[in-house]
Design a protein around this motif. Structure first.
Motif, PDB file in Angstrom:
ATOM      1  N   UNK A  36       0.859  -1.196   0.000  1.00 45.28           N
ATOM      2  CA  UNK A  36       0.000   0.000   0.000  1.00 45.28           C
ATOM      3  C   UNK A  36       0.890   1.240   0.000  1.00 45.28           C
ATOM      4  N   UNK A  37       0.809   2.015  -1.095  1.00 46.99           N
ATOM      5  CA  UNK A  37       1.665   3.195  -1.197  1.00 46.99           C
ATOM      6  C   UNK A  37       0.893   4.475  -0.878  1.00 46.99           C
ATOM      7  N   UNK A  38      -0.346   4.331  -0.391  1.00 44.43           N
ATOM      8  CA  UNK A  38      -1.160   5.518  -0.122  1.00 44.43           C
ATOM      9  C   UNK A  38      -0.582   6.321   1.042  1.00 44.43           C
ATOM     10  N   UNK A  39      -0.968   7.604   1.092  1.00 44.71           N
ATOM     11  CA  UNK A  39      -0.498   8.453   2.196  1.00 44.71           C
ATOM     12  C   UNK A  39      -0.992   7.912   3.529  1.00 44.71           C
ATOM     13  N   UNK A  40      -2.225   7.384   3.532  1.00 47.71           N
ATOM     14  CA  UNK A  40      -2.790   6.865   4.802  1.00 47.71           C
ATOM     15  C   UNK A  40      -1.920   5.764   5.391  1.00 47.71           C
ATOM     16  N   UNK A  41      -1.313   4.962   4.525  1.00 49.41           N
ATOM     17  CA  UNK A  41      -0.548   3.840   5.065  1.00 49.41           C
ATOM     18  C   UNK A  41       0.699   4.325   5.814  1.00 49.41           C
ATOM     19  N   UNK A  42       1.013   5.639   5.693  1.00 45.79           N
ATOM     20  CA  UNK A  42       2.151   6.190   6.453  1.00 45.79           C
ATOM     21  C   UNK A  42       1.679   6.887   7.730  1.00 45.79           C
ATOM     22  N   UNK A  43       0.359   6.777   8.001  1.00 43.02           N
ATOM     23  CA  UNK A  43      -0.187   7.393   9.216  1.00 43.02           C
ATOM     24  C   UNK A  43      -0.455   6.311  10.266  1.00 43.02           C
ATOM     25  N   UNK A  44      -0.956   6.781  11.410  1.00 38.52           N
ATOM     26  CA  UNK A  44      -1.327   5.852  12.487  1.00 38.52           C
ATOM     27  C   UNK A  44      -2.725   5.298  12.234  1.00 38.52           C
ATOM     28  N   UNK A  45      -3.008   4.088  12.711  1.00 42.42           N
ATOM     29  CA  UNK A  45      -4.363   3.529  12.646  1.00 42.42           C
ATOM     30  C   UNK A  45      -5.350   4.469  13.351  1.00 42.42           C
ATOM     31  N   UNK A  46      -4.849   5.250  14.301  1.00 43.69           N
ATOM     32  CA  UNK A  46      -5.751   6.127  15.066  1.00 43.69           C
ATOM     33  C   UNK A  46      -6.163   7.374  14.303  1.00 43.69           C
ATOM     34  N   UNK A  47      -5.547   7.621  13.151  1.00 42.35           N
ATOM     35  CA  UNK A  47      -5.821   8.906  12.490  1.00 42.35           C
ATOM     36  C   UNK A  47      -6.208   8.765  11.022  1.00 42.35           C
ATOM     37  N   UNK A  48      -6.642   7.566  10.607  1.00 40.86           N
ATOM     38  CA  UNK A  48      -7.060   7.453   9.201  1.00 40.86           C
ATOM     39  C   UNK A  48      -8.567   7.298   9.091  1.00 40.86           C
ATOM     40  N   UNK A  49      -9.077   7.690   7.931  1.00 39.09           N
ATOM     41  CA  UNK A  49     -10.517   7.611   7.689  1.00 39.09           C
ATOM     42  C   UNK A  49     -10.980   6.164   7.564  1.00 39.09           C
ATOM     43  N   UNK A  50     -12.169   5.919   8.069  1.00 37.09           N
ATOM     44  CA  UNK A  50     -12.748   4.580   7.897  1.00 37.09           C
ATOM     45  C   UNK A  50     -13.166   4.342   6.453  1.00 37.09           C
ATOM     46  N   UNK A  51     -13.160   5.405   5.644  1.00 38.82           N
ATOM     47  CA  UNK A  51     -13.486   5.257   4.209  1.00 38.82           C
ATOM     48  C   UNK A  51     -12.225   5.071   3.357  1.00 38.82           C
ATOM     49  N   UNK A  52     -11.049   5.137   3.966  1.00 37.28           N
ATOM     50  CA  UNK A  52      -9.817   5.033   3.170  1.00 37.28           C
ATOM     51  C   UNK A  52      -9.598   3.601   2.691  1.00 37.28           C
TER      52      UNK A  52
END
Ligand SMILES: Cc1ncc(COP(=O)(O)O)c(C=O)c1O
Length: 373
Positions: A36-52
């Motif tokens: 997964x190269x998306x920006x979300x995959x470089x964030x914490x599980x606590x701060x990503x959208x449930x729609x990502x």
């Protein structure tokens, strides 16, 4: 982890495998999903959208693992809801009651009583068997099929966390009456006939993860059952089934931990693998209790839980002995051993993640305490 871990025998929220805690800690820092190269995959599980897409991958994997590892039939929809098992006490009758057909329950303790109370608020409710007369020290015999033949459903509690009793196998009641099961405290612990369940539910906080996510699985025909009365949108199974549990914001963190726990279980051989380990753990503790003249198991042989082992201490000063036992146990690093007030004494909750080495340490401590008593 730098300090030695206590032996956590708490009834719930409960012990989780160390490798799950470590993987979860990593995902709190940075998700890092393979491929997964998306920006979300470089964030914490606590701060990503449930729609990502990143969360969708985790969510889909958790659902798949519920089928694969917990052996929930593919004919059932898996839902991740909130409000705990206690909300299911109300959602079940709200959604499954049929006009002029009672909701039937087998009463085996505090949690089934709470489920019965909710059902009574909504319509005709029959208790078709009960273990109340002996303080729920056993699972009652199955009542005759005539007693629940025209029921909207029959509800049982597969494991009674407080009393330490458990159905050996879930009952076969045929296909006319749906079997509804509160599996909160023994879900995923062994093979028990899960394919017989029409609707099952379990708060995750014992065998499956943290509190705040409830795993519900429901047969497709029951999702389509039209409720008898008015049921708010959030309390309908059909709402959550239609939106794959993403009608509103789910417990994204809880679902990630659930996935991690199920992956850990898969590595151990799923419910079959867990069952063999849990059987061996429980046998050691019951053998000690049955051989002892100080400790007395609460649950009767044939109804004993592999998950929650309950006992009292005997003698002329039972209360004093129990206090001394619990204090000595705490000093040895056993945490959460005090029994529920409904039974008194002690309770060791030895869920899936509690290791056999912890049982050996507990047995050694108990033998030593009895020897010195
Ligand atoms: C068998 C059983 N059912 C229901 C519950 C209530 O669960 P929750 O706190 O998730 O509502 C518990 C809690 O321990 C339980 O053990």
């Amino acid at each position: 982890m730098t300090r030695p871990r206590p032996h956590n025998v708490s009834a719930g929220p409960a012990i989780l495998p160390v490798e799950v805690l470590e993987r979860t800690a990593e995902a709190i820092r940075e998700l890092d999903l393979p491929g997964d190269t998306s920006l979300e995959s470089r964030l914490s599980i606590l701060e990503i959208s449930h729609r990502s897409a990143a969360f969708q991958t985790i969510h889909d994997a958790a659902i798949d693992l519920c089928h694969e590892v917990l052996e929930i039939p593919r004919s059932h929809k898996v839902l991740f809801l909130q409000g705990g098992a206690s909300t299911q006490f109300a959602m079940v009758p709200m959604n499954l009651r049929r006009a002029d057909r009672p909701a039937c329950y087998i009463e085996t303790g505090v949690w089934s009583k709470k489920a019965i109370t909710e059902s009574k608020m909504l319509g005709e409710t029959k208790v078709v068997a009960s273990s109340a007369a002996t303080n729920h020290d056993h699972i009652p015999a199955m009542p005759a099929p005539e007693t629940y033949a025209n029921a909207s459903y029959l509800h049982i509690t597969s494991n009674n966390t407080i009393y330490g009793t458990e159905w050996d196998q879930l009952p076969e009641i045929g296909s006319d009456v749906p079997l509804v099961v509160d599996l909160s405290s023994n879900v995923g612990s062994r093979k028990m006939g899960i394919e017989r369940v029409a609707l099952g539910y379990a708060g995750a906080q014992k065998n499956l993860g943290p509190s705040g996510v409830t795993v519900v699985f429901v047969r497709e025909d029951l999702i389509a059952r039209e409720p008898v009365g008015v049921v708010p949108t959030m309390l309908r199974y059909s709402t959550h089934a239609a939106e794959n549990s993403l009608y509103n914001t789910p417990n994204t963190f809880g679902i990630l931990v659930l996935r991690n726990v199920l992956q850990w279980m898969k590595g151990i051989g799923g419910v079959a693998g867990m069952g063999a380990i849990n059987e061996s753990k429980a046998e050691k503790l019951y053998a000690l209790l049955d051989a002892s003249s100080l400790y007395r198991a609460h649950a009767k042989v044939g109804s004993r839980s592999r998950m929650n082992v309950t006992w009292t201490l005997g003698g002329s000063d039972a209360d004093g002995a129990t206090k001394r036992f619990l204090a000595a146990a705490e000093a040895q690093g056993f945490c959460g051993l005090k029994g529920h007030r409904s039974v008194g004494g002690c309770r060791a909750s030895i869920y899936n993640a509690f290791p056999e080495s912890g049982i050996d340490a507990l047995c050694e401590f108990m033998r030593e305490f009895e020897r010195k008593a």
